[in-house]
Design a protein around this motif. Structure first.
Motif, PDB file in Angstrom:
ATOM      1  N   ILE A 136      52.292  -4.891   4.410  1.00 42.98           N
ATOM      2  CA  ILE A 136      51.621  -5.340   5.633  1.00 42.98           C
ATOM      3  C   ILE A 136      51.416  -4.168   6.584  1.00 42.98           C
ATOM      4  CG2 ILE A 136      51.993  -6.696   7.747  1.00 42.98           C
ATOM      5  CD1 ILE A 136      53.326  -8.823   5.931  1.00 42.98           C
ATOM      6  N   PHE A 137      52.469  -3.373   6.771  1.00 45.28           N
ATOM      7  CA  PHE A 137      52.392  -2.225   7.664  1.00 45.28           C
ATOM      8  C   PHE A 137      51.337  -1.224   7.195  1.00 45.28           C
ATOM      9  CE2 PHE A 137      54.530   1.909   9.049  1.00 45.28           C
ATOM     10  CZ  PHE A 137      53.960   1.871  10.307  1.00 45.28           C
ATOM     11  N   THR A 138      51.183  -1.097   5.889  1.00 46.36           N
ATOM     12  CA  THR A 138      50.173  -0.185   5.336  1.00 46.36           C
ATOM     13  C   THR A 138      48.761  -0.731   5.530  1.00 46.36           C
ATOM     14  OG1 THR A 138      51.713   0.636   3.669  1.00 46.36           O
ATOM     15  CG2 THR A 138      49.365   0.966   3.236  1.00 46.36           C
ATOM     16  N   VAL A 139      48.591  -2.031   5.309  1.00 44.23           N
ATOM     17  CA  VAL A 139      47.251  -2.624   5.326  1.00 44.23           C
ATOM     18  C   VAL A 139      46.717  -2.789   6.743  1.00 44.23           C
ATOM     19  CG1 VAL A 139      45.944  -4.729   4.768  1.00 44.23           C
ATOM     20  CG2 VAL A 139      47.570  -3.776   3.110  1.00 44.23           C
ATOM     21  N   MET A 140      47.567  -3.081   7.702  1.00 42.90           N
ATOM     22  CA  MET A 140      47.097  -3.404   9.056  1.00 42.90           C
ATOM     23  C   MET A 140      46.195  -2.314   9.657  1.00 42.90           C
ATOM     24  SD  MET A 140      50.477  -5.254  10.656  1.00 42.90           S
ATOM     25  CE  MET A 140      49.773  -6.214  11.973  1.00 42.90           C
ATOM     26  N   PRO A 141      46.607  -1.064   9.688  1.00 39.01           N
ATOM     27  CA  PRO A 141      45.708  -0.050  10.275  1.00 39.01           C
ATOM     28  C   PRO A 141      44.445   0.169   9.453  1.00 39.01           C
ATOM     29  CG  PRO A 141      47.671   0.983   9.353  1.00 39.01           C
ATOM     30  CD  PRO A 141      47.920  -0.478   9.328  1.00 39.01           C
ATOM     31  N   LEU A 142      44.533   0.005   8.122  1.00 33.46           N
ATOM     32  CA  LEU A 142      43.338   0.150   7.291  1.00 33.46           C
ATOM     33  C   LEU A 142      42.325  -0.939   7.625  1.00 33.46           C
ATOM     34  CD1 LEU A 142      45.019   0.888   3.825  1.00 33.46           C
ATOM     35  CD2 LEU A 142      44.147   2.538   5.499  1.00 33.46           C
ATOM     36  N   LEU A 143      42.814  -2.159   7.815  1.00 31.76           N
ATOM     37  CA  LEU A 143      41.914  -3.249   8.193  1.00 31.76           C
ATOM     38  C   LEU A 143      41.386  -3.058   9.608  1.00 31.76           C
ATOM     39  CD1 LEU A 143      40.610  -5.963   7.513  1.00 31.76           C
ATOM     40  CD2 LEU A 143      42.716  -7.087   8.287  1.00 31.76           C
ATOM     41  N   ASN A 144      42.240  -2.572  10.487  1.00 29.06           N
ATOM     42  CA  ASN A 144      41.790  -2.342  11.863  1.00 29.06           C
ATOM     43  C   ASN A 144      40.662  -1.320  11.920  1.00 29.06           C
ATOM     44  OD1 ASN A 144      42.300  -2.903  14.781  1.00 29.06           O
ATOM     45  ND2 ASN A 144      42.685  -0.699  14.807  1.00 29.06           N
ATOM     46  N   ASN A 145      40.679  -0.348  11.006  1.00 27.33           N
ATOM     47  CA  ASN A 145      39.574   0.613  10.948  1.00 27.33           C
ATOM     48  C   ASN A 145      38.243  -0.075  10.718  1.00 27.33           C
ATOM     49  OD1 ASN A 145      41.354   2.762  11.235  1.00 27.33           O
ATOM     50  ND2 ASN A 145      41.512   3.149   9.037  1.00 27.33           N
ATOM     51  N   VAL A 146      38.278  -1.211  10.023  1.00 36.39           N
ATOM     52  CA  VAL A 146      37.053  -1.925   9.670  1.00 36.39           C
ATOM     53  C   VAL A 146      36.618  -2.884  10.779  1.00 36.39           C
ATOM     54  CG1 VAL A 146      35.980  -3.452   7.959  1.00 36.39           C
ATOM     55  CG2 VAL A 146      37.707  -1.783   7.231  1.00 36.39           C
ATOM     56  N   VAL A 147      37.572  -3.507  11.483  1.00 40.08           N
ATOM     57  CA  VAL A 147      37.211  -4.608  12.392  1.00 40.08           C
ATOM     58  C   VAL A 147      37.313  -4.270  13.873  1.00 40.08           C
ATOM     59  CG1 VAL A 147      37.982  -6.275  10.657  1.00 40.08           C
ATOM     60  CG2 VAL A 147      39.558  -5.603  12.484  1.00 40.08           C
ATOM     61  N   ARG A 148      37.797  -3.097  14.228  1.00 40.63           N
ATOM     62  CA  ARG A 148      38.088  -2.842  15.640  1.00 40.63           C
ATOM     63  C   ARG A 148      36.849  -2.875  16.524  1.00 40.63           C
ATOM     64  NH1 ARG A 148      40.399   3.184  14.617  1.00 40.63           N
ATOM     65  NH2 ARG A 148      38.540   4.113  13.656  1.00 40.63           N
ATOM     66  N   ASP A 149      35.649  -2.674  15.954  1.00 40.61           N
ATOM     67  CA  ASP A 149      34.420  -2.762  16.758  1.00 40.61           C
ATOM     68  C   ASP A 149      33.756  -4.126  16.628  1.00 40.61           C
ATOM     69  OD1 ASP A 149      33.639  -2.502  14.125  1.00 40.61           O
ATOM     70  OD2 ASP A 149      31.974  -1.118  14.536  1.00 40.61           O
ATOM     71  N   LYS A 150      34.454  -5.088  16.062  1.00 43.16           N
ATOM     72  CA  LYS A 150      33.887  -6.424  15.840  1.00 43.16           C
ATOM     73  C   LYS A 150      34.608  -7.510  16.639  1.00 43.16           C
ATOM     74  CE  LYS A 150      32.276  -5.274  11.180  1.00 43.16           C
ATOM     75  NZ  LYS A 150      32.476  -3.805  11.345  1.00 43.16           N
ATOM     76  N   GLY A 151      35.510  -7.107  17.521  1.00 44.40           N
ATOM     77  CA  GLY A 151      36.203  -8.068  18.357  1.00 44.40           C
ATOM     78  C   GLY A 151      37.262  -8.888  17.639  1.00 44.40           C
ATOM     79  N   ILE A 152      37.714  -8.422  16.482  1.00 42.71           N
ATOM     80  CA  ILE A 152      38.727  -9.130  15.688  1.00 42.71           C
ATOM     81  C   ILE A 152      40.045  -8.376  15.790  1.00 42.71           C
ATOM     82  CG2 ILE A 152      39.377  -9.940  13.394  1.00 42.71           C
ATOM     83  CD1 ILE A 152      36.373  -9.919  12.679  1.00 42.71           C
ATOM     84  N   LYS A 153      41.115  -9.099  16.088  1.00 37.49           N
ATOM     85  CA  LYS A 153      42.440  -8.504  16.160  1.00 37.49           C
ATOM     86  C   LYS A 153      43.173  -8.684  14.825  1.00 37.49           C
ATOM     87  CE  LYS A 153      42.356  -7.266  20.532  1.00 37.49           C
ATOM     88  NZ  LYS A 153      42.390  -5.831  20.925  1.00 37.49           N
ATOM     89  N   VAL A 154      43.925  -7.667  14.442  1.00 42.09           N
ATOM     90  CA  VAL A 154      44.701  -7.685  13.195  1.00 42.09           C
ATOM     91  C   VAL A 154      46.156  -7.980  13.533  1.00 42.09           C
ATOM     92  CG1 VAL A 154      45.478  -6.328  11.215  1.00 42.09           C
ATOM     93  CG2 VAL A 154      43.134  -6.062  12.091  1.00 42.09           C
ATOM     94  N   THR A 155      46.739  -8.949  12.830  1.00 43.67           N
ATOM     95  CA  THR A 155      48.117  -9.336  13.094  1.00 43.67           C
ATOM     96  C   THR A 155      48.798  -9.704  11.783  1.00 43.67           C
ATOM     97  OG1 THR A 155      49.526 -10.860  14.379  1.00 43.67           O
ATOM     98  CG2 THR A 155      47.428 -11.725  13.572  1.00 43.67           C
ATOM     99  N   THR A 156      49.993 -10.268  11.867  1.00 41.80           N
ATOM    100  CA  THR A 156      50.672 -10.832  10.711  1.00 41.80           C
ATOM    101  C   THR A 156      51.465 -12.044  11.165  1.00 41.80           C
ATOM    102  OG1 THR A 156      52.058 -10.341   8.773  1.00 41.80           O
ATOM    103  CG2 THR A 156      52.793  -9.452  10.897  1.00 41.80           C
ATOM    104  N   VAL A 157      51.972 -12.821  10.207  1.00 42.61           N
ATOM    105  CA  VAL A 157      52.695 -14.058  10.509  1.00 42.61           C
ATOM    106  C   VAL A 157      54.120 -13.942   9.988  1.00 42.61           C
ATOM    107  CG1 VAL A 157      52.816 -16.540  10.100  1.00 42.61           C
ATOM    108  CG2 VAL A 157      50.583 -15.436  10.404  1.00 42.61           C
ATOM    109  N   LEU A 158      55.096 -14.193  10.868  1.00 41.99           N
ATOM    110  CA  LEU A 158      56.505 -14.124  10.505  1.00 41.99           C
ATOM    111  C   LEU A 158      57.155 -15.499  10.584  1.00 41.99           C
ATOM    112  CD1 LEU A 158      57.728 -10.985  12.515  1.00 41.99           C
ATOM    113  CD2 LEU A 158      56.854 -11.058  10.168  1.00 41.99           C
ATOM    114  N   SER A 159      58.147 -15.719   9.751  1.00 46.80           N
ATOM    115  CA  SER A 159      59.009 -16.886   9.892  1.00 46.80           C
ATOM    116  C   SER A 159      60.361 -16.414  10.412  1.00 46.80           C
ATOM    117  CB  SER A 159      59.183 -17.603   8.554  1.00 46.80           C
ATOM    118  OG  SER A 159      60.053 -16.862   7.713  1.00 46.80           O
ATOM    119  N   SER A 160      61.215 -17.369  10.757  1.00 54.39           N
ATOM    120  CA  SER A 160      62.529 -17.004  11.287  1.00 54.39           C
ATOM    121  C   SER A 160      63.437 -16.371  10.243  1.00 54.39           C
ATOM    122  CB  SER A 160      63.218 -18.239  11.899  1.00 54.39           C
ATOM    123  OG  SER A 160      63.324 -19.264  10.945  1.00 54.39           O
TER     124      SER A 160
END
Length: 338
Positions: free
Chosen positions: A132-156
């Motif tokens: 997840i940590f590896t993919v997040m910035p790679l995806l952000n490179n693609v979507v950061r000019d499209k108004g989409i935020k990159v996140t992840t989902v955690l459980s307890s």
């Protein structure tokens, strides 16, 4: 008379539209739309239910093209998930992420309101979190000019401790990677998504977890944690995550979004009834819409998603099949939105 009748019809339509638009604004909450059912209604009918009840947001667990096609022009804000099983391939590099985006998302960017893409769902082991940590910035490179935020989902499950809430801390296995994930979220002004289930806490320890505390119906402080007073378990779980984030260096400027919370209406005896599910989800809805925050973050707007839209008969037998607000027939299991 014909002209007057036409004008009356137009005014009626406009009044209904204004009423719908107002309800969307009022019900600033999401509902998760899972598709693990053999008898679920067509996606177009599902989107109409969201509109009918003024549900402003939808969470999808994968980029389902049949659903995304009918969301075009709907104005419903969408969160789209990337499945855990796809992360290892996406972590191989920028080209893999760009291919995934072009195959699954690019076609919808201009016509669907995509608020978030969630990289992974409830990954709690170091390998999954590292991907997840590896993919997040790679995806952000693609979507950061499209108004989409990159996140992840955690459980307890990523928390080594959650009681009292101020003791919240990530597991040793998760801690170092979570520190990096939080730094990324802070740098991109993106939230952390967390799944919050008072139901499971109550089910696992009914002798020590009060039902009214789990259902938002307690009328006085149940847990006193230093300066923080807790009347409901939902806030306590959220604040345990926030305390863990703080210990990992990332709490001050990172929002949290509750990506799932709900209560099953059947499947586990007397603690799963339509009445208990209705009580929890009505109170959850009101709690989110009140925008009162939590004891650690008073007055903050914490977005929330109810789990889930439908009972899904292809999930594991028992309570997992009964979290839906609606039956596959589109009839409500119980009333939440009136």
């Amino acid at each position: 008379m014909a002209v007057l009748g036409c004008i009356a019809l137009i005014l009626c339509v406009l009044a209904n539209f204004d009423n719908y638009a107002g309800r969307v604004g009022a019900l600033d909450i999401g509902v998760c739309y899972g598709t693990l059912g053999s008898d679920l209604p067509a996606p177009a009918d599902v989107v109409n239910i969201y509109k009918q009840h003024g549900i402003a947001k939808m969470r999808l667990f994968n980029p389902n093209p049949a659903v995304l096609d009918v969301l075009k022009g709907s104005g419903i804000g969408v969160t789209i998930g990337i499945a855990n099983e796809d992360l290892e391939n996406l972590a191989t590099g920028q080209a893999a992420v760009e291919t995934w985006f072009n195959n699954n998302i690019a076609h919808y960017v201009n016509d669907v309101t995509i608020n978030y893409i969630a990289v992974g769902n409830e990954a709690d082991r170091s390998g999954g979190l590292k991907n997840i940590f590896t993919v997040m910035p790679l995806l952000n490179n693609v979507v950061r000019d499209k108004g989409i935020k990159v996140t992840t989902v955690l459980s307890s499950s990523v928390l080594a401790s959650s009681y009292p809430p101020s003791s919240g801390a990530f597991t040793l296995e998760a801690y170092s990677t979570m520190a990096g994930i939080l730094a990324f979220l802070a740098s991109t002004d993106s939230p952390l998504m967390i799944n919050v289930y008072p139901y499971f806490a109550y089910k696992s320890d009914p002798g020590n977890v009060r039902l009214d505390y789990a259902q938002f119906t307690a009328t006085e402080t149940v847990v006193q944690d230093g300066e923080y007073s807790y009347v409901n378990l939902f806030d306590a779980i959220v604040d345990a995550f926030i305390a863990a984030m703080d210990k990992a260096g990332g709490a001050n400027n990172i929002r949290v979004v509750v990506s799932e919370s709900g209560w099953p209406s059947d499947g586990s005896g007397s603690i799963t009834t339509p009445e208990l599910a209705a009580t929890y989800n009505k109170n959850l809805l009101n709690h989110i819409l009140k925008k009162g925050g939590t004891p650690r973050r008073p007055g903050s707007n914490i977005e929330g998603f109810i789990f889930a839209m439908f009972n899904e008969n292809q999930k594991p037998a028992g309570e997992e099949q009964h979290f839906g607000l609606f039956y596959p027939t589109m009839q409500p299991v119980y009333d939440v939105f009136s």
